[in-house]
Design an enzyme around this catalytic site. Sequence first.
Site, mmCIF file in Angstrom:
data_model
loop_
_atom_site.group_PDB
_atom_site.id
_atom_site.type_symbol
_atom_site.label_atom_id
_atom_site.label_comp_id
_atom_site.label_asym_id
_atom_site.label_seq_id
_atom_site.Cartn_x
_atom_site.Cartn_y
_atom_site.Cartn_z
ATOM 1 N N THR A 1 -2.581 1.330 -4.481
ATOM 2 C CA THR A 1 -3.073 2.315 -3.650
ATOM 3 C C THR A 1 -4.439 2.776 -3.904
ATOM 4 O OG1 THR A 1 -2.742 4.752 -3.013
ATOM 5 C CG2 THR A 1 -2.323 4.015 -5.281
ATOM 6 N N SER A 2 -5.413 3.040 -2.912
ATOM 7 C CA SER A 2 -6.553 3.613 -3.194
ATOM 8 C C SER A 2 -6.711 5.084 -3.856
ATOM 9 C CB SER A 2 -7.465 3.593 -1.954
ATOM 10 O OG SER A 2 -7.583 2.411 -1.702
ATOM 11 N N ASP B 1 -1.369 -0.789 6.470
ATOM 12 C CA ASP B 1 -1.721 -0.372 7.494
ATOM 13 C C ASP B 1 -3.265 -0.246 7.934
ATOM 14 O OD1 ASP B 1 -2.476 3.189 7.056
ATOM 15 O OD2 ASP B 1 -1.743 1.751 5.431
ATOM 16 N N ASP C 1 -0.141 4.929 1.021
ATOM 17 C CA ASP C 1 -0.592 6.246 2.010
ATOM 18 C C ASP C 1 -0.438 5.283 3.463
ATOM 19 O OD1 ASP C 1 -1.192 8.567 0.690
ATOM 20 O OD2 ASP C 1 -2.326 7.440 -0.200
ATOM 21 N N LYS D 1 -10.501 -1.587 -2.308
ATOM 22 C CA LYS D 1 -10.440 -2.286 -1.185
ATOM 23 C C LYS D 1 -11.740 -1.746 -0.166
ATOM 24 C CE LYS D 1 -5.550 -1.087 -1.315
ATOM 25 N NZ LYS D 1 -4.318 -0.409 -0.807
ATOM 26 N N ASP E 1 0.857 -1.230 0.063
ATOM 27 C CA ASP E 1 -0.041 0.029 -0.077
ATOM 28 C C ASP E 1 0.925 1.260 -0.023
ATOM 29 O OD1 ASP E 1 -2.234 1.620 0.414
ATOM 30 O OD2 ASP E 1 -1.532 1.847 2.545
#
Length: 219
Positions: free
Chosen positions: A105-106, A162, A17, A137, A15
Amino acid sequence: MRDITQETFEAVLFDNDGTLTDSRGPVERSWRSWAVDHGVDFARFGNFHGVTSRGIVERVAPHLDAEVATADIDRRELEDLDGIVALPGAVDALAAVGPRAAIVTSAGRELAELRIDAAGLSAPAVLVTADDISRGKPDPEPYLVGARRLDADPARCLVVEDAVAGLESGRAAGAATLGLLTTSSREEVAEHADLTVGSLADVRLEVTDAGVRVHLRQA
């Protein structure tokens, strides 16, 4: 639960962030200002870390036009890169894994690339963003796409996350999961991670002829 220190992985899917970069300041400032401008109670957000902007908008403000609201959020986040830094261990982890690494990543691609650059990180060749998927996600799609682009078996990938949503995504994809305590509590993370550590500085990733190994650093 899998003992990831005893496994050898084809690839590591990170991931961004909260895992590689600390972007909490810009994220919170952007969402708080958006909430004020749209009359949304910020307390309704809860812990939506790791979810796409559109996914959050649809949950906290279903009365708004999702396309317009998401574009507004994206604009605010693109304009605020102040204070973004690499998290402990991130530089070494990416360098150690090399071409066996991907970032999943989102965030949208433009925002992801800006944050990675602002943190002084070198992005791997494979970068999967919200622009590349149809379901974010905790759906497994993001990590399945990441594994496919590395030509790796998802069951032999390690997902480093995280956020609970990201860990759920990795698990649903069939991957092993390494949870970091950079943005969520141990109770939240440990429930969904095969191994939980404070940050990437607590592990050492090693590439061998057989694949990637995970070693715990001595306290």
